[in-house]
Design a protein around this motif. Structure first.
Motif, PDB file in Angstrom:
ATOM      1  N   ALA B 189       0.826  -1.208   0.000  1.00 37.68           N
ATOM      2  CA  ALA B 189       0.000   0.000   0.000  1.00 37.68           C
ATOM      3  C   ALA B 189       0.859   1.257   0.000  1.00 37.68           C
ATOM      4  CB  ALA B 189      -0.930  -0.001   1.210  1.00 37.68           C
ATOM      5  N   SER B 190       1.797   1.319   0.921  1.00 40.50           N
ATOM      6  CA  SER B 190       2.515   2.577   1.116  1.00 40.50           C
ATOM      7  C   SER B 190       3.768   2.685   0.273  1.00 40.50           C
ATOM      8  CB  SER B 190       2.919   2.735   2.588  1.00 40.50           C
ATOM      9  OG  SER B 190       3.932   1.793   2.897  1.00 40.50           O
ATOM     10  N   GLY B 191       4.315   1.545  -0.136  1.00 42.88           N
ATOM     11  CA  GLY B 191       5.571   1.586  -0.882  1.00 42.88           C
ATOM     12  C   GLY B 191       6.800   1.712  -0.006  1.00 42.88           C
ATOM     13  N   TYR B 192       6.627   1.837   1.289  1.00 41.93           N
ATOM     14  CA  TYR B 192       7.779   1.878   2.189  1.00 41.93           C
ATOM     15  C   TYR B 192       8.454   0.513   2.230  1.00 41.93           C
ATOM     16  CZ  TYR B 192       7.148   6.512   4.254  1.00 41.93           C
ATOM     17  OH  TYR B 192       7.079   7.862   4.455  1.00 41.93           O
ATOM     18  N   ALA B 193       9.734   0.485   2.645  1.00 40.63           N
ATOM     19  CA  ALA B 193      10.492  -0.761   2.666  1.00 40.63           C
ATOM     20  C   ALA B 193      10.162  -1.554   3.918  1.00 40.63           C
ATOM     21  CB  ALA B 193      11.987  -0.466   2.628  1.00 40.63           C
ATOM     22  N   MET B 194       9.638  -2.782   3.740  1.00 38.19           N
ATOM     23  CA  MET B 194       9.579  -3.687   4.879  1.00 38.19           C
ATOM     24  C   MET B 194      11.013  -4.117   5.171  1.00 38.19           C
ATOM     25  SD  MET B 194       6.105  -5.631   3.714  1.00 38.19           S
ATOM     26  CE  MET B 194       6.341  -7.106   4.667  1.00 38.19           C
ATOM     27  N   VAL B 195      11.741  -4.439   4.102  1.00 33.17           N
ATOM     28  CA  VAL B 195      13.198  -4.620   4.175  1.00 33.17           C
ATOM     29  C   VAL B 195      13.769  -4.097   2.862  1.00 33.17           C
ATOM     30  CG1 VAL B 195      15.085  -6.298   4.123  1.00 33.17           C
ATOM     31  CG2 VAL B 195      13.220  -6.610   5.734  1.00 33.17           C
ATOM     32  N   GLY B 196      14.868  -3.353   2.937  1.00 40.04           N
ATOM     33  CA  GLY B 196      15.541  -2.893   1.719  1.00 40.04           C
ATOM     34  C   GLY B 196      17.033  -3.032   1.923  1.00 40.04           C
ATOM     35  N   VAL B 197      17.731  -3.553   0.906  1.00 36.96           N
ATOM     36  CA  VAL B 197      19.180  -3.761   1.046  1.00 36.96           C
ATOM     37  C   VAL B 197      19.910  -3.046  -0.082  1.00 36.96           C
ATOM     38  CG1 VAL B 197      21.075  -5.430   1.183  1.00 36.96           C
ATOM     39  CG2 VAL B 197      18.838  -5.991   2.161  1.00 36.96           C
ATOM     40  N   ALA B 198      20.928  -2.285   0.303  1.00 37.25           N
ATOM     41  CA  ALA B 198      21.776  -1.566  -0.649  1.00 37.25           C
ATOM     42  C   ALA B 198      23.155  -2.209  -0.649  1.00 37.25           C
ATOM     43  CB  ALA B 198      21.901  -0.103  -0.221  1.00 37.25           C
ATOM     44  N   ALA B 199      23.683  -2.490  -1.827  1.00 35.58           N
ATOM     45  CA  ALA B 199      25.010  -3.109  -1.920  1.00 35.58           C
ATOM     46  C   ALA B 199      25.855  -2.349  -2.928  1.00 35.58           C
ATOM     47  CB  ALA B 199      24.886  -4.574  -2.336  1.00 35.58           C
ATOM     48  N   ALA B 200      27.068  -2.006  -2.530  1.00 36.53           N
ATOM     49  CA  ALA B 200      28.033  -1.394  -3.444  1.00 36.53           C
ATOM     50  C   ALA B 200      29.284  -2.261  -3.419  1.00 36.53           C
ATOM     51  CB  ALA B 200      28.363   0.030  -3.001  1.00 36.53           C
ATOM     52  N   LEU B 201      29.699  -2.726  -4.590  1.00 38.03           N
ATOM     53  CA  LEU B 201      30.820  -3.667  -4.679  1.00 38.03           C
ATOM     54  C   LEU B 201      31.956  -3.078  -5.492  1.00 38.03           C
ATOM     55  CD1 LEU B 201      28.819  -6.901  -5.682  1.00 38.03           C
ATOM     56  CD2 LEU B 201      29.350  -6.088  -3.368  1.00 38.03           C
ATOM     57  N   GLU B 202      33.175  -3.218  -4.981  1.00 37.47           N
ATOM     58  CA  GLU B 202      34.375  -2.914  -5.761  1.00 37.47           C
ATOM     59  C   GLU B 202      34.860  -4.250  -6.338  1.00 37.47           C
ATOM     60  OE1 GLU B 202      35.982   0.117  -6.188  1.00 37.47           O
ATOM     61  OE2 GLU B 202      34.300   1.040  -5.122  1.00 37.47           O
ATOM     62  N   LEU B 203      35.037  -4.314  -7.649  1.00 33.97           N
ATOM     63  CA  LEU B 203      35.365  -5.582  -8.301  1.00 33.97           C
ATOM     64  C   LEU B 203      36.745  -5.559  -8.928  1.00 33.97           C
ATOM     65  CD1 LEU B 203      32.010  -6.105 -10.249  1.00 33.97           C
ATOM     66  CD2 LEU B 203      32.665  -7.141  -8.073  1.00 33.97           C
ATOM     67  N   ASP B 204      37.333  -6.752  -8.980  1.00 38.92           N
ATOM     68  CA  ASP B 204      38.550  -6.960  -9.762  1.00 38.92           C
ATOM     69  C   ASP B 204      38.212  -8.096 -10.708  1.00 38.92           C
ATOM     70  OD1 ASP B 204      41.959  -8.045  -8.973  1.00 38.92           O
ATOM     71  OD2 ASP B 204      41.055  -7.211 -10.787  1.00 38.92           O
ATOM     72  N   GLY B 205      37.806  -7.740 -11.925  1.00 38.67           N
ATOM     73  CA  GLY B 205      37.301  -8.776 -12.829  1.00 38.67           C
ATOM     74  C   GLY B 205      36.004  -9.315 -12.270  1.00 38.67           C
ATOM     75  N   ASP B 206      35.960 -10.617 -11.976  1.00 38.82           N
ATOM     76  CA  ASP B 206      34.736 -11.147 -11.394  1.00 38.82           C
ATOM     77  C   ASP B 206      34.953 -11.547  -9.929  1.00 38.82           C
ATOM     78  OD1 ASP B 206      34.676 -14.577 -12.683  1.00 38.82           O
ATOM     79  OD2 ASP B 206      36.238 -13.398 -11.683  1.00 38.82           O
ATOM     80  N   THR B 207      35.909 -10.875  -9.298  1.00 39.73           N
ATOM     81  CA  THR B 207      36.132 -11.100  -7.867  1.00 39.73           C
ATOM     82  C   THR B 207      35.789  -9.833  -7.104  1.00 39.73           C
ATOM     83  OG1 THR B 207      37.948 -12.585  -8.409  1.00 39.73           O
ATOM     84  CG2 THR B 207      37.849 -11.785  -6.148  1.00 39.73           C
ATOM     85  N   VAL B 208      35.150 -10.007  -5.957  1.00 38.40           N
ATOM     86  CA  VAL B 208      34.800  -8.855  -5.125  1.00 38.40           C
ATOM     87  C   VAL B 208      36.020  -8.461  -4.300  1.00 38.40           C
ATOM     88  CG1 VAL B 208      33.299  -8.016  -3.281  1.00 38.40           C
ATOM     89  CG2 VAL B 208      32.407  -9.653  -4.969  1.00 38.40           C
ATOM     90  N   GLU B 209      36.477  -7.212  -4.500  1.00 38.04           N
ATOM     91  CA  GLU B 209      37.569  -6.711  -3.659  1.00 38.04           C
ATOM     92  C   GLU B 209      37.033  -6.312  -2.293  1.00 38.04           C
ATOM     93  OE1 GLU B 209      41.028  -4.875  -6.504  1.00 38.04           O
ATOM     94  OE2 GLU B 209      39.560  -3.495  -5.623  1.00 38.04           O
ATOM     95  N   ALA B 211      33.146  -4.699  -0.232  1.00 36.68           N
ATOM     96  CA  ALA B 211      31.719  -4.425  -0.357  1.00 36.68           C
ATOM     97  C   ALA B 211      31.274  -3.511   0.774  1.00 36.68           C
ATOM     98  CB  ALA B 211      30.935  -5.736  -0.292  1.00 36.68           C
ATOM     99  N   ARG B 212      30.279  -2.685   0.457  1.00 36.86           N
ATOM    100  CA  ARG B 212      29.564  -1.923   1.483  1.00 36.86           C
ATOM    101  C   ARG B 212      28.106  -2.316   1.325  1.00 36.86           C
ATOM    102  NH1 ARG B 212      32.141   2.599   3.858  1.00 36.86           N
ATOM    103  NH2 ARG B 212      30.068   3.458   4.279  1.00 36.86           N
ATOM    104  N   VAL B 213      27.538  -2.915   2.372  1.00 34.87           N
ATOM    105  CA  VAL B 213      26.165  -3.407   2.303  1.00 34.87           C
ATOM    106  C   VAL B 213      25.416  -2.870   3.508  1.00 34.87           C
ATOM    107  CG1 VAL B 213      24.710  -5.461   2.131  1.00 34.87           C
ATOM    108  CG2 VAL B 213      27.028  -5.524   1.205  1.00 34.87           C
ATOM    109  N   ALA B 214      24.216  -2.345   3.278  1.00 40.11           N
ATOM    110  CA  ALA B 214      23.451  -1.765   4.382  1.00 40.11           C
ATOM    111  C   ALA B 214      21.970  -2.059   4.172  1.00 40.11           C
ATOM    112  CB  ALA B 214      23.687  -0.268   4.469  1.00 40.11           C
ATOM    113  N   ALA B 215      21.202  -2.015   5.253  1.00 41.47           N
ATOM    114  CA  ALA B 215      19.780  -2.364   5.180  1.00 41.47           C
ATOM    115  C   ALA B 215      18.896  -1.340   5.858  1.00 41.47           C
ATOM    116  CB  ALA B 215      19.547  -3.735   5.816  1.00 41.47           C
ATOM    117  N   ASN B 216      17.729  -1.088   5.234  1.00 37.41           N
ATOM    118  CA  ASN B 216      16.647  -0.300   5.835  1.00 37.41           C
ATOM    119  C   ASN B 216      15.561  -1.270   6.270  1.00 37.41           C
ATOM    120  OD1 ASN B 216      17.428   2.460   4.822  1.00 37.41           O
ATOM    121  ND2 ASN B 216      16.923   1.584   2.850  1.00 37.41           N
ATOM    122  N   GLY B 217      14.706  -0.799   7.128  1.00 36.74           N
ATOM    123  CA  GLY B 217      13.440  -1.500   7.374  1.00 36.74           C
ATOM    124  C   GLY B 217      13.518  -2.563   8.448  1.00 36.74           C
TER     125      GLY B 217
END
Lengths: 163, 293
Positions: B189-209, B211-217
């Motif tokens: 109804a409201s569009g607010y996050a029951m759970v929301g996750v944000a992820a920012a990844l620094e990559l080297d090819g296909d390897t994760v150097e 990560a910054r991961v955070a959650a709302n809700g």
């Protein structure tokens, strides 16, 4: 409580009015100015029945103070056409049976109007996403999505001068 | 439902806003009003005065500088979500802005209001943390910069002090070898996050150097998910890596302190957190082009 002299240009007509600070835009439009097209539905910013355009962007007029709209160009559902012919979006809602009681319809159409201005040929997923702020209790949305698709082809065809 | 009675003042400049707040210390600030007005209409808030900062030009706009994008506090979500350069350089935040509420809400609500209000169920706080944003706050003594990591304390509690104004937010550009995503389980109804996750990844090819991961809700304010960051660091992008990293998403969080309401119990939110942490990692990885489902 402060009172404010404001000007709202609604569907092309300038209106000077005095409102209380607390007057919501939807009430200024409906009660002060007689534009009863936008409806008050949920009172909690969720249903979108009050949707109008403020400076060409769809907004929920129950969550804007009239004073905040001072100097703005407002378009309500009444402003879509001259009153004697239907806008292609309105025609499409009629043809596709995209309404039953009609209460959500002005808001649905005003949000659709912004959608088709931003994205003239949306797919069904995009239509549903764009209408997330408009709730309908009657139709189950299927015919509303059909109506928006039909409107998009009517308006696309018109733009290309097609049949 | 109508707001109660109040006096309304509009500021044309930040200086005028401060003067008005000095003259009317009981006043609340209003910009987009899509958090404040609903609470006033339902009687949960009853300020005697409002100072409207939505028309202050200096608080508007998105400025792409050398390696950093600055967004004025009064900028609405729609403008942020429409900015192609932001999607290229800070995709986690552009995506979060595009996911707020609905079209009509995004045309009015502002980044400054969202971050300063810090509703547990909003979307931008977690994305600001994942994006390593710097929030700029102005007061009588001038400006100060607060890292997003240090900005959100508790329910509706941020580092903005009495008499201060959040004026802009600065986002470092992620490089070409970086990616990000924001995913959420919205309240229908409201569009607010029951759970929301944000992820920012620094990559080297296909390897994760890194990560910054955070959650709302899930908690009463946006939180970093350290266990997920640690688990995914050094891993090659793969379904298994995402699942394993996400499995521990709630490990550092006290389930007794999780949000629990008629929409979702704390147990359900804890489960959703793992699911959406995994989806955030998958979505970021897909966006990078270095992996696909």
């Amino acid at each position: 409580m402060t009172e404010h002299d404001i000007t709202l240009t609604v569907n092309g007509t300038d209106h000077d009015l005095t409102v209380d600070a607390r007057t919501l835009l939807v009430h200024a439009l409906r009660d002060e100015l007689g534009y009863t097209g936008p409806n008050v539905g949920c009172e909690s910013t969720m249903c979108g029945a009050c949707t109008v355009h403020l400076d060409d962007r769809a907004v929920k007029s129950c969550t804007v103070l009239a004073v905040q709209a001072d100097g703005a160009d407002i378009t309500t559902i009444e402003g879509l056409t001259d009153g004697s012919t239907l806008h292609p979006i309105q025609e499409s809602f009629r043809e596709e049976h995209g309404l039953q009681c009609g209460y959500c319809t002005p808001g649905m159409i005003m949000t659709t109007k912004q959608l088709l201005a931003d994205n003239p040929d949306p797919d069904r997923e995009e239509i549903r996403e764009a209408l997330e702020g408009n709730i309908c209790r009657c139709t189950g949305y299927q015919n509303i999505v059909n109506a928006v698709e039909t409107a998009s082809s009517k308006m696309g065809a018109a733009a290309e001068g097609g049949d | 439902m109508f707001p109660g009675e109040f006096d309304y003042y509009a500021a044309d400049s930040v200086a005028e806003a401060f003067d008005l707040l000095d003259d009317h210390p009981e006043a609340e600030l209003i910009a987009g009003g899509h958090s404040l007005l609903p609470t006033m209409k339902s009687g949960l808030a009853n300020p005697d005065a409002l100072v409207d900062i939505s028309r202050i030009d200096d608080l508007q706009g998105i400025d792409h500088g050398d390696g950093v994008t600055t967004i004025g506090a009064g900028t609405n979500y729609a403008a942020i979500a429409d900015d192609d350069t932001l999607w290229e350089n800070v995709p986690v935040f552009a995506e979060a802005a595009s996911e707020v509420g609905d079209v009509q809400v995004r045309n009015r609500g502002t980044i400054g209001g969202n971050l300063a209000h810090s509703d547990p169920a909003s979307d931008l706080p977690a994305a600001a943390i994942a994006a390593d944003a710097t929030i700029v706050v102005q007061g009588a003594d001038g400006e100060r910069e607060v890292s997003a990591d240090d900005f959100f304390f508790g329910m509706y509690m941020t580092d903005v002090q009495e008499g201060e104004l959040l004026t802009r937010v600065e986002f470092p550009h992620q490089g070409a070898d970086a990616t990000g995503a924001y995913v959420k389980k919205p309240s229908p109804a409201s569009g607010y996050a029951m759970v929301g996750v944000a992820a920012a990844l620094e990559l080297d090819g296909d390897t994760v150097e890194s990560a910054r991961v955070a959650a709302n809700g899930v908690m009463d304010h946006a939180v970093r998910l350290d266990p997920v960051e640690e688990a995914i660091a050094g891993e090659t992008l793969s379904e298994d890596a995402f699942e394993d990293a996400a499995a521990d998403a709630a490990a550092d969080l006290d389930e007794a302190m999780m949000m629990d309401d008629i929409q979702a119990s704390s147990e359900f939110r804890a489960q959703l957190l793992s699911v959406y942490a995994q989806r955030a990692l998958e979505s970021a990885a897909e966006r990078s082009g270095a992996w696909s489902a």
